[in-house]
Design an enzyme around this catalytic site. Structure first.
Site, short mmCIF file in Angstrom:
data_model
loop_
_atom_site.label_atom_id
_atom_site.label_comp_id
_atom_site.label_asym_id
_atom_site.label_seq_id
_atom_site.Cartn_x
_atom_site.Cartn_y
_atom_site.Cartn_z
N ARG A 66 41.46 16.46 -38.70
CA ARG A 66 40.37 16.02 -37.85
C ARG A 66 39.43 15.17 -38.69
O ARG A 66 38.97 15.60 -39.75
CB ARG A 66 39.60 17.22 -37.30
CG ARG A 66 38.43 16.80 -36.40
CD ARG A 66 37.47 17.93 -36.19
NE ARG A 66 36.38 17.55 -35.30
CZ ARG A 66 35.18 18.13 -35.28
NH1 ARG A 66 34.92 19.12 -36.12
NH2 ARG A 66 34.25 17.74 -34.44
N ARG A 78 20.67 21.05 -33.06
CA ARG A 78 20.33 19.63 -32.94
C ARG A 78 19.44 19.39 -31.73
O ARG A 78 19.62 20.01 -30.68
CB ARG A 78 21.60 18.78 -32.81
CG ARG A 78 22.53 18.87 -33.99
CD ARG A 78 23.73 17.95 -33.81
NE ARG A 78 24.77 18.25 -34.77
CZ ARG A 78 26.05 18.45 -34.47
NH1 ARG A 78 26.47 18.38 -33.21
NH2 ARG A 78 26.93 18.72 -35.41
N ASN A 85 40.59 21.15 -40.21
CA ASN A 85 39.35 20.72 -39.56
C ASN A 85 38.21 21.13 -40.48
O ASN A 85 37.71 22.25 -40.43
CB ASN A 85 39.23 21.40 -38.19
CG ASN A 85 37.95 21.02 -37.45
OD1 ASN A 85 37.06 20.39 -38.00
ND2 ASN A 85 37.87 21.43 -36.19
N GLU A 100 41.55 22.07 -29.57
CA GLU A 100 41.57 20.86 -30.40
C GLU A 100 42.68 20.92 -31.44
O GLU A 100 43.30 19.89 -31.76
CB GLU A 100 40.21 20.69 -31.07
CG GLU A 100 39.09 20.41 -30.10
CD GLU A 100 37.72 20.45 -30.74
OE1 GLU A 100 37.19 19.37 -31.08
OE2 GLU A 100 37.17 21.56 -30.90
N HIS A 155 33.69 14.76 -30.18
CA HIS A 155 34.47 15.78 -29.46
C HIS A 155 35.60 15.15 -28.65
O HIS A 155 36.06 15.72 -27.66
CB HIS A 155 33.58 16.61 -28.51
CG HIS A 155 32.56 17.45 -29.18
ND1 HIS A 155 31.24 17.50 -28.76
CD2 HIS A 155 32.64 18.28 -30.25
CE1 HIS A 155 30.56 18.32 -29.54
NE2 HIS A 155 31.39 18.80 -30.46
#
Length: 405
Positions: free
Chosen positions: A91, A241, A13, A386, A180
């Site tokens: 990923r 963000r 990832n 994940e 996500h």
């Protein structure tokens, strides 16, 4: 999912400034090793990993993504794990509208991921580098791409289209993609199991809250709406963000700061959100401590975050038509009891009534549930995984390829 035999999968990832890795046995979830290379490109770069309960650390001062990845590969070799791998799962953050599931990596797939770089400027280049180095190091192993955007490809047009000239969608791929997806898919499936929901008839809002945040509306196992958009900048307030904002801010601040549009967008990505409002930190733990000591902007940042998440959750109920459960996950979602409590305060009109003791225990001992047992809908905390989802997807693709030979 078909039953799988023991199968060790390397999961990579590669983020914008870090790289996570793990070797997992896909069927059981048993972790052989996991680690994180972080602060890449700076003097503070390090590699930390855990194996058999023991933690280790190595300084990587100044190392970039490539150097860190090659160090990880060397570590796997020296640990005797490289020879045990059955495949590598990557990923990939942005797959555009091209990919609706996890697929074997071929030269054609690499080209298509490269074509999505303009949509995923921060993430797709390191994702591609991870693919390149893993294919160099393990040329005989099958490699699989698992896309953040794939889970959201089931959204209907009224949810993924922006109200901009339709030609922008047709010619330039301007639409909501969502991210996500691996996390939302994992926790929604776990929610069905843990909360005893009907696998074929359920309505969930899954809230992945961390440094990056997104919420999704999941109806009967499919994503039908989500908060992140063309890029991960859209949606709710995040660590650095801004989340959704008036697009005219870019032009206004470009003139005001005498900077380029790219510079302003960079500030919206890296200097906004919790950090921007508080002027202090993007870390929720730091902000809570500061708020307790009277730091007004830290308190304001937390309240803005909670209001933003609650407002998004309520909006997603419109897409669902009803709500059976609200699921909290991610670093903040799993660990910040006060944040969850405040979000549920905002959402009390939906019938969500907090059980304080269960919330303080992060749902442990109550099957994840943090609301009263006699009330519906339910709010619950479910830890995301994940890496395990990527490993399982990779194992399925590898097994399918083996059967097709």
């Amino acid at each position: 999912m078909a039953k799988l035999e023991a199968m060790n999968i390397l999961v990579l990832n590669c983020g914008s400034s870090s790289t996570k890795f793990a070797v997992l046995d896909a069927p059981t979830g048993r972790e052989e090793i996991s680690g994180l290379a972080q602060c890449l490109g700076t003097p503070e770069a390090t590699l930390e990993w855990r194996r058999a309960g023991a933690k280790s650390r190595r300084d990587l001062a100044g190392a970039d993504h490539e150097a860190a990845l090659r160090t990880v590969m060397d570590l796997l070799e020296s640990a005797g794990l490289a020879a045990q791998l059955a495949g590598v799962g990557h990923r990939v953050v942005h797959g555009g509208a091209r990919f609706s599931g996890s697929i074997p990596i071929t030269p054609e797939v690499v080209t298509q991921i490269e074509e999505c770089v303009s949509l995923g400027l921060l993430h797709n280049p390191p994702n591609l580098l991870g693919i390149q180095i893993a294919r160099e190091r393990f040329p005989a192993l099958p490699q699989v791409a698992v896309f953040d955007t794939a889970f959201h490809q089931t959204m209907p047009p009224e949810n993924y289209l922006y109200a901009v000239p339709y030609e922008w969608f047709e010619k330039y791929d301007v639409r909501r993609y969502g991210f996500h997806g691996t996390s939302h898919r994992y926790v929604s499936s776990e929610a069905i199991r843990q909360l005893g929901l009907d696998p074929n008839d359920h309505a969930l809002v899954t809230a992945h809250l961390g440094n990056g945040c997104s919420l999704a509306a999941v109806r009967d196992g499919k994503s039908i709406d989500t908060t992140m958009g063309l890029t991960p900048l859209d949606g709710v307030v995040m660590g650095t963000r801004s989340g959704a904002s008036d697009p005219a801010i870019v032009a206004h601040m470009k003139r005001s700061l005498h900077r380029s549009a790219d510079d302003v967008t960079d500030l919206l990505n890296k200097r906004s959100g919790l950090l921007g409002i508080s002027g202090l930190s993007n870390d929720m733990r730091t902000l809570q401590e500061a708020a307790d000591q009277g730091h007004e902007r830290a308190a304001l940042a937390i309240e803005k975050f909670c209001h933003s998440a609650a407002k998004a959750a309520a909006g997603l109920v419109v897409s669902l038509g009803r709500l059976d459960a609200l699921i909290f996950t991610g670093g903040i979602g799993e660990n910040a009891a006060r944040v969850r409590a405040r979000i549920l305060e905002h959402l009390a009109f939906l019938g969500l009534e907090l059980e304080p003791a269960a919330n303080e225990a992060h749902g442990r001992g109550s099957g994840g549930r943090i609301t009263r047992e006699d009330r519906r809908p339910v709010a619950a905390v479910i830890a995301t995984n994940e890496e395990l989802m990527i490993a399982r997807d990779t194992a399925v693709v590898v097994a399918q390829a083996d059967r097709a030979r």
